[in-house]
Design an enzyme around this catalytic site. Structure first.
Site, PDB file in Angstrom:
ATOM      1  N   LYS A 192      17.160 -16.953  44.128  1.00  0.00           N
ATOM      2  CA  LYS A 192      16.541 -15.671  44.501  1.00  0.00           C
ATOM      3  C   LYS A 192      17.556 -14.535  44.463  1.00  0.00           C
ATOM      4  O   LYS A 192      17.284 -13.472  43.905  1.00  0.00           O
ATOM      5  CB  LYS A 192      15.895 -15.781  45.889  1.00  0.00           C
ATOM      6  CG  LYS A 192      14.663 -16.654  45.894  1.00  0.00           C
ATOM      7  CD  LYS A 192      14.102 -16.782  47.296  1.00  0.00           C
ATOM      8  CE  LYS A 192      12.852 -17.650  47.309  1.00  0.00           C
ATOM      9  NZ  LYS A 192      12.261 -17.758  48.664  1.00  0.00           N
ATOM     10  N   SER A 246      17.065 -15.926  50.525  1.00  0.00           N
ATOM     11  CA  SER A 246      16.808 -16.903  51.580  1.00  0.00           C
ATOM     12  C   SER A 246      15.574 -17.724  51.239  1.00  0.00           C
ATOM     13  O   SER A 246      14.656 -17.231  50.585  1.00  0.00           O
ATOM     14  CB  SER A 246      16.606 -16.176  52.914  1.00  0.00           C
ATOM     15  OG  SER A 246      16.463 -17.095  53.965  1.00  0.00           O
ATOM     16  N   ASP A 247      15.576 -18.968  51.674  1.00  0.00           N
ATOM     17  CA  ASP A 247      14.403 -19.819  51.500  1.00  0.00           C
ATOM     18  C   ASP A 247      14.305 -20.782  52.673  1.00  0.00           C
ATOM     19  O   ASP A 247      15.326 -21.207  53.228  1.00  0.00           O
ATOM     20  CB  ASP A 247      14.473 -20.605  50.184  1.00  0.00           C
ATOM     21  CG  ASP A 247      13.112 -21.155  49.809  1.00  0.00           C
ATOM     22  OD1 ASP A 247      12.298 -20.369  49.283  1.00  0.00           O
ATOM     23  OD2 ASP A 247      12.854 -22.337  50.072  1.00  0.00           O
ATOM     24  N   THR A 248      13.062 -21.125  53.031  1.00  0.00           N
ATOM     25  CA  THR A 248      12.807 -21.986  54.182  1.00  0.00           C
ATOM     26  C   THR A 248      11.874 -23.120  53.791  1.00  0.00           C
ATOM     27  O   THR A 248      10.903 -22.894  53.065  1.00  0.00           O
ATOM     28  CB  THR A 248      12.164 -21.162  55.323  1.00  0.00           C
ATOM     29  OG1 THR A 248      13.047 -20.097  55.678  1.00  0.00           O
ATOM     30  CG2 THR A 248      11.899 -22.018  56.552  1.00  0.00           C
TER      31      THR A 248
END
Length: 190
Positions: A52, A68-70
């Site tokens: 990203k 960011s990634d979750t």
């Protein structure tokens, strides 16, 4: 003048950065969010966060970019965003009365360097009735959230306890982020 770019259209991540009193711009990432099943959850979220920030950095080469990634992990299985009410119901039924882990990975791209990290928080849900799950699904909240819930909204009623950083569950571990921004050379306004 250093520019800070958030590579996300998430209103939650935007709000969290605003709470830190940082001046930043938003540029949504169109990065591919698929990943190899061979990756561990921590590796997967850092890889996705890096993708990203990398796609956005092409347009902002001299800036500091935050990606960011979750993901939600239950019994070793990564749960993504539910595509239907039935899928949301099945996810929430699995999480009911159990503890799962939320991993958030972050990539900070600075000119000629990158800092990647992740945080993990364990979340325990109450035993949920089918009616509670249906009511939550009808709120519409589950559909753009990993694991089918958002801790900061109506989904807070599902959560019995957490062990770890609350903001990791929201999608951006802000306390660690501030420290890593400083470590990579970003000059904070305070």
């Amino acid at each position: 003048m250093q520019r800070l770019i958030l590579a996300s259209s998430s209103p939650r991540r935007k709000e969290l950065l605003e709470n830190l009193r940082l001046k930043f711009e938003i540029s949504s990432s169109d990065a591919d969010e698929s990943f190899s099943e061979e990756l561990s959850p921590s590796e997967a979220v850092m890889e996705l966060a890096s993708r990203k920030s990398g796609t956005v950095a092409v347009n902002f080469p001299d800036c500091f970019i935050i990606g960011s990634d979750t993901v939600v992990v239950h019994e070793g299985i990564i749960l993504g965003k539910p595509a239907s009410g039935q899928e949301a119901f099945e996810m929430l039924r699995k999480l009911s009365g159990n503890t799962h882990s939320v991993y958030t990975g972050v990539s900070i791209l600075a000119p000629e360097k990158e800092m990647r990290f992740y945080e993990k928080t364990d979340v325990t849900f109450w035993d949920l009735s089918d009616e509670e799950i249906d009511t939550y699904i009808k709120s519409g909240e589950p559909f753009d959230k990993a694991g089918g819930y958002g801790i900061q909204g109506f989904g807070s009623m599902l959560v019995k306890e957490i062990n770890g950083d609350y903001y990791t569950v929201m999608g951006l571990p802000v306390s660690r982020l501030i420290r890593e921004l400083r470590n990579i050379g970003y000059i904070l306004p305070y």
